[in-house]
Design a protein around this motif. Structure first.
Motif, PDB file in Angstrom:
ATOM      1  N   PRO A  62      -4.381   7.984 -20.666  1.00  0.00           N
ATOM      2  CA  PRO A  62      -3.044   7.706 -19.882  1.00  0.00           C
ATOM      3  C   PRO A  62      -2.518   8.864 -19.204  1.00  0.00           C
ATOM      4  CG  PRO A  62      -3.077   6.594 -21.946  1.00  0.00           C
ATOM      5  CD  PRO A  62      -4.211   7.566 -21.805  1.00  0.00           C
ATOM      6  N   LEU A  63      -2.577  10.084 -19.565  1.00  0.00           N
ATOM      7  CA  LEU A  63      -2.004  11.120 -18.994  1.00  0.00           C
ATOM      8  C   LEU A  63      -2.949  11.659 -17.797  1.00  0.00           C
ATOM      9  CD1 LEU A  63      -1.479  13.401 -22.242  1.00  0.00           C
ATOM     10  CD2 LEU A  63       0.331  12.351 -20.718  1.00  0.00           C
ATOM     11  N   ILE A  64      -4.109  11.326 -18.060  1.00  0.00           N
ATOM     12  CA  ILE A  64      -5.041  11.563 -16.916  1.00  0.00           C
ATOM     13  C   ILE A  64      -4.828  10.536 -15.804  1.00  0.00           C
ATOM     14  CG2 ILE A  64      -7.681  11.670 -15.847  1.00  0.00           C
ATOM     15  CD1 ILE A  64      -8.119  12.540 -18.906  1.00  0.00           C
ATOM     16  N   ALA A  65      -4.470   9.363 -16.090  1.00  0.00           N
ATOM     17  CA  ALA A  65      -4.342   8.391 -15.203  1.00  0.00           C
ATOM     18  C   ALA A  65      -2.985   8.522 -14.363  1.00  0.00           C
ATOM     19  CB  ALA A  65      -4.387   7.001 -15.879  1.00  0.00           C
ATOM     20  N   ALA A  66      -1.946   9.270 -15.312  1.00  0.00           N
ATOM     21  CA  ALA A  66      -0.817   9.514 -14.780  1.00  0.00           C
ATOM     22  C   ALA A  66      -0.706  10.749 -13.727  1.00  0.00           C
ATOM     23  CB  ALA A  66       0.247   9.718 -15.680  1.00  0.00           C
ATOM     24  N   GLY A  67      -1.831  11.327 -13.559  1.00  0.00           N
ATOM     25  CA  GLY A  67      -1.734  12.494 -12.681  1.00  0.00           C
ATOM     26  C   GLY A  67      -2.162  13.749 -13.033  1.00  0.00           C
ATOM     27  N   LEU A  68      -2.511  14.095 -14.283  1.00  0.00           N
ATOM     28  CA  LEU A  68      -2.916  15.162 -14.883  1.00  0.00           C
ATOM     29  C   LEU A  68      -4.686  15.390 -14.824  1.00  0.00           C
ATOM     30  CD1 LEU A  68      -0.878  16.019 -17.980  1.00  0.00           C
ATOM     31  CD2 LEU A  68      -0.703  17.075 -15.935  1.00  0.00           C
ATOM     32  N   ASP A  69      -4.912  16.370 -14.345  1.00  0.00           N
ATOM     33  CA  ASP A  69      -6.316  16.637 -14.322  1.00  0.00           C
ATOM     34  C   ASP A  69      -7.007  16.735 -15.594  1.00  0.00           C
ATOM     35  OD1 ASP A  69      -8.640  18.888 -14.289  1.00  0.00           O
ATOM     36  OD2 ASP A  69      -8.580  17.756 -12.199  1.00  0.00           O
ATOM     37  N   PRO A  70      -8.304  16.231 -15.922  1.00  0.00           N
ATOM     38  CA  PRO A  70      -8.777  16.260 -17.343  1.00  0.00           C
ATOM     39  C   PRO A  70      -8.756  17.596 -17.783  1.00  0.00           C
ATOM     40  CG  PRO A  70     -10.163  14.884 -15.813  1.00  0.00           C
ATOM     41  CD  PRO A  70      -8.976  15.532 -14.879  1.00  0.00           C
ATOM     42  N   LEU A  71      -8.950  18.771 -17.186  1.00  0.00           N
ATOM     43  CA  LEU A  71      -9.041  19.901 -17.680  1.00  0.00           C
ATOM     44  C   LEU A  71      -7.664  20.444 -17.989  1.00  0.00           C
ATOM     45  CD1 LEU A  71     -11.622  22.137 -15.322  1.00  0.00           C
ATOM     46  CD2 LEU A  71     -11.687  21.526 -17.779  1.00  0.00           C
ATOM     47  N   HIS A  72      -6.488  20.098 -17.461  1.00  0.00           N
ATOM     48  CA  HIS A  72      -5.519  20.446 -17.807  1.00  0.00           C
ATOM     49  C   HIS A  72      -4.867  19.695 -19.044  1.00  0.00           C
ATOM     50  CE1 HIS A  72      -4.198  21.327 -13.309  1.00  0.00           C
ATOM     51  NE2 HIS A  72      -4.802  22.368 -13.881  1.00  0.00           N
ATOM     52  N   VAL A  73      -5.256  18.439 -19.149  1.00  0.00           N
ATOM     53  CA  VAL A  73      -4.964  17.988 -20.533  1.00  0.00           C
ATOM     54  C   VAL A  73      -5.695  18.777 -21.460  1.00  0.00           C
ATOM     55  CG1 VAL A  73      -5.214  15.673 -21.808  1.00  0.00           C
ATOM     56  CG2 VAL A  73      -4.841  15.577 -19.392  1.00  0.00           C
ATOM     57  N   VAL A  74      -6.897  19.098 -21.495  1.00  0.00           N
ATOM     58  CA  VAL A  74      -7.504  19.802 -22.519  1.00  0.00           C
ATOM     59  C   VAL A  74      -6.951  21.213 -22.542  1.00  0.00           C
ATOM     60  CG1 VAL A  74      -9.817  20.918 -22.963  1.00  0.00           C
ATOM     61  CG2 VAL A  74      -9.891  18.910 -21.802  1.00  0.00           C
ATOM     62  N   TRP A  75      -6.405  21.718 -21.572  1.00  0.00           N
ATOM     63  CA  TRP A  75      -5.981  22.973 -21.690  1.00  0.00           C
ATOM     64  C   TRP A  75      -4.661  22.775 -22.620  1.00  0.00           C
ATOM     65  CZ3 TRP A  75      -1.163  24.783 -20.344  1.00  0.00           C
ATOM     66  CH2 TRP A  75      -0.599  26.349 -20.599  1.00  0.00           C
ATOM     67  N   LEU A  76      -3.803  21.817 -22.422  1.00  0.00           N
ATOM     68  CA  LEU A  76      -2.741  21.538 -23.114  1.00  0.00           C
ATOM     69  C   LEU A  76      -3.062  21.364 -24.466  1.00  0.00           C
ATOM     70  CD1 LEU A  76      -0.850  19.166 -20.558  1.00  0.00           C
ATOM     71  CD2 LEU A  76       0.069  21.908 -21.312  1.00  0.00           C
ATOM     72  N   ARG A  77      -3.881  20.489 -24.814  1.00  0.00           N
ATOM     73  CA  ARG A  77      -4.377  20.346 -26.270  1.00  0.00           C
ATOM     74  C   ARG A  77      -4.836  21.611 -27.229  1.00  0.00           C
ATOM     75  NH1 ARG A  77      -9.607  16.384 -28.050  1.00  0.00           N
ATOM     76  NH2 ARG A  77      -9.008  16.484 -30.215  1.00  0.00           N
ATOM     77  N   VAL A  78      -5.543  22.332 -26.355  1.00  0.00           N
ATOM     78  CA  VAL A  78      -6.206  23.506 -27.036  1.00  0.00           C
ATOM     79  C   VAL A  78      -5.069  24.660 -27.318  1.00  0.00           C
ATOM     80  CG1 VAL A  78      -7.983  25.350 -27.003  1.00  0.00           C
ATOM     81  CG2 VAL A  78      -8.545  23.100 -26.415  1.00  0.00           C
ATOM     82  N   THR A  79      -4.463  24.566 -25.974  1.00  0.00           N
ATOM     83  CA  THR A  79      -3.532  25.965 -26.108  1.00  0.00           C
ATOM     84  C   THR A  79      -2.146  25.540 -27.174  1.00  0.00           C
ATOM     85  OG1 THR A  79      -3.814  26.380 -23.921  1.00  0.00           O
ATOM     86  CG2 THR A  79      -1.902  27.441 -24.860  1.00  0.00           C
ATOM     87  N   GLY A  80      -1.888  24.231 -27.103  1.00  0.00           N
ATOM     88  CA  GLY A  80      -1.000  23.857 -28.199  1.00  0.00           C
ATOM     89  C   GLY A  80      -1.239  23.938 -29.635  1.00  0.00           C
ATOM     90  N   ALA A  81      -2.558  23.587 -29.711  1.00  0.00           N
ATOM     91  CA  ALA A  81      -3.099  23.552 -31.146  1.00  0.00           C
ATOM     92  C   ALA A  81      -3.378  25.108 -31.763  1.00  0.00           C
ATOM     93  CB  ALA A  81      -4.383  22.930 -31.352  1.00  0.00           C
ATOM     94  N   ALA A  82      -3.661  25.959 -30.767  1.00  0.00           N
ATOM     95  CA  ALA A  82      -3.869  27.246 -30.892  1.00  0.00           C
ATOM     96  C   ALA A  82      -2.568  28.029 -31.303  1.00  0.00           C
ATOM     97  CB  ALA A  82      -4.745  28.037 -29.880  1.00  0.00           C
ATOM     98  N   LEU A  83      -1.525  27.713 -30.743  1.00  0.00           N
ATOM     99  CA  LEU A  83      -0.149  28.387 -31.137  1.00  0.00           C
ATOM    100  C   LEU A  83       0.270  27.831 -32.486  1.00  0.00           C
ATOM    101  CD1 LEU A  83       1.673  28.022 -27.659  1.00  0.00           C
ATOM    102  CD2 LEU A  83       0.775  29.952 -28.461  1.00  0.00           C
TER     103      LEU A  83
END
Length: 332
Positions: A36-57
């Motif tokens: 749904p985030l991708i469908a809302a306008g986020l690029d798939p790579l941006h969703v991955v970056w948010l996921r990985v960076t958030g978990a890394a922090l």
């Protein structure tokens, strides 16, 4: 030897099975929340970056605690971060934008079969007949999932990206097999995961260029089959539940169970993802696809748990706890 408090194998297989189930459920919800985030306008790579960076922090304290790994296993940390974290998730999330969640994840589950292909044809090490059967079943099930008789009804690029996710996961298995017989102290899995997320975050930052992201999407809503949901809630689920909780419980479950038993429960991830996508996203699979998916999981399970032929070195797919880090073997 670098160990963590969860490294001691405590009693209670029932508890271990419950934790493994939590891990499978957590991993299984990542694609349903991301699409749904991708469908809302986020690029798939941006969703991955948010996921990985958030978990890394979130897992940064673990990285600090196990900072000795930077000196002891730099190649393993780099391989885990680039392949099992950045590579697998980038390919998987990109595939989600083109093909159904369940199909993408089932294709990714070809990784154990691909590992055995590497062991047999590249390393030229014998594998058991059961392992060969697992590969054949997985390939046949995949043909049903993608409905080859209809001329590949899915987006070819989406299928290629899903195969890329399986390939990256295979690459990590092969990399982590190197030097396992040298007698060196096994690295702490949680430390490897923490640093893998950090490495993945750095790599994805260079590739995804998050400064070009439309950050306003996160302040709005996304839709689960027409039902509006705050985008921030979906992102929180992806980071905290589908990544941090999923990885940690995966490691804990393997430490309480054998890798083979935990791997059986981990196969429920594909089932959970398919059911959730069916219910929440309206992605229906045909009867042949459902049957093919079951065959893919069966083949992957046989390939993952099969022992090598007598006298042969242990193949990667049948490796131990420290080799796979978690029952799933990687994040997805």
């Amino acid at each position: 030897m670098v160990t963590s408090s969860i490294g001691r194998r405590p009693p209670g297989k029932a508890v271990g099975l419950g934790i493994a189930l939590v891990s499978a459920l957590s991993f299984g919800g990542s694609g349903v929340a991301a699409k749904p985030l991708i469908a809302a306008g986020l690029d798939p790579l941006h969703v991955v970056w948010l996921r990985v960076t958030g978990a890394a922090l979130v897992m940064l304290p673990l990285a600090v605690r196990h900072r000795a790994l930077l000196r002891q296993r730099p190649a393993l940390l780099a391989g885990f971060g680039l392949l099992a974290v950045a590579g697998v998730q980038a390919c998987y999330f990109a595939a989600l934008s083109r093909i159904p969640v369940g199909v993408a994840l089932l294709i990714e589950y070809l990784a154990p079969a691909l590992v055995l292909g590497w062991v047999r044809f590249v390393r030229r090490r014998p594998v058991s007949r059961a392992a060969v059967l697992g590969v054949v079943l997985a390939a046949g099930g995949l043909a049903c999932v993608v409905e080859v008789w209809s001329g590949l009804g899915f987006d070819p690029l989406g299928l290629l990206l899903a195969l890329g996710a399986a390939g990256c996961q295979t690459g990590y298995f092969v990399l982590s097999d190197q030097g396992t017989g040298s007698g060196r102290a096994a690295p702490d899995p949680l430390g490897v995961i923490a640093y893998g997320l950090l490495v993945g975050a750095v790599a994805l930052t260079a590739v995804s260029r998050p400064w070009t992201m439309d950050w306003t999407v996160l302040a709005g809503t996304a839709h689960l089959d027409g039902t509006p949901v705050p985008a921030a809630v979906l992102l929180g689920w992806i980071v905290l539940i589908a990544t941090v909780l999923a990885y940690v419980t995966g490691v804990v479950s393997v430490r309480r169970l054998t890798p083979q038993v935990a791997g059986v429960v981990a196969c429920l991830e594909a089932v959970v993802a398919t059911v959730l996508a069916w219910v929440l996203l309206g992605e229906h699979l045909s009867a042949p696809q459902v049957a093919g998916g079951a065959v893919v999981l069966l083949g992957a399970l046989i390939a993952q748990s099969s022992t090598p032929a007598e006298g042969a070195a242990e193949p990667v797919a049948g490796g131990g706890t420290d080799r796979t880090l978690s029952a799933r073997g990687s994040a997805a």
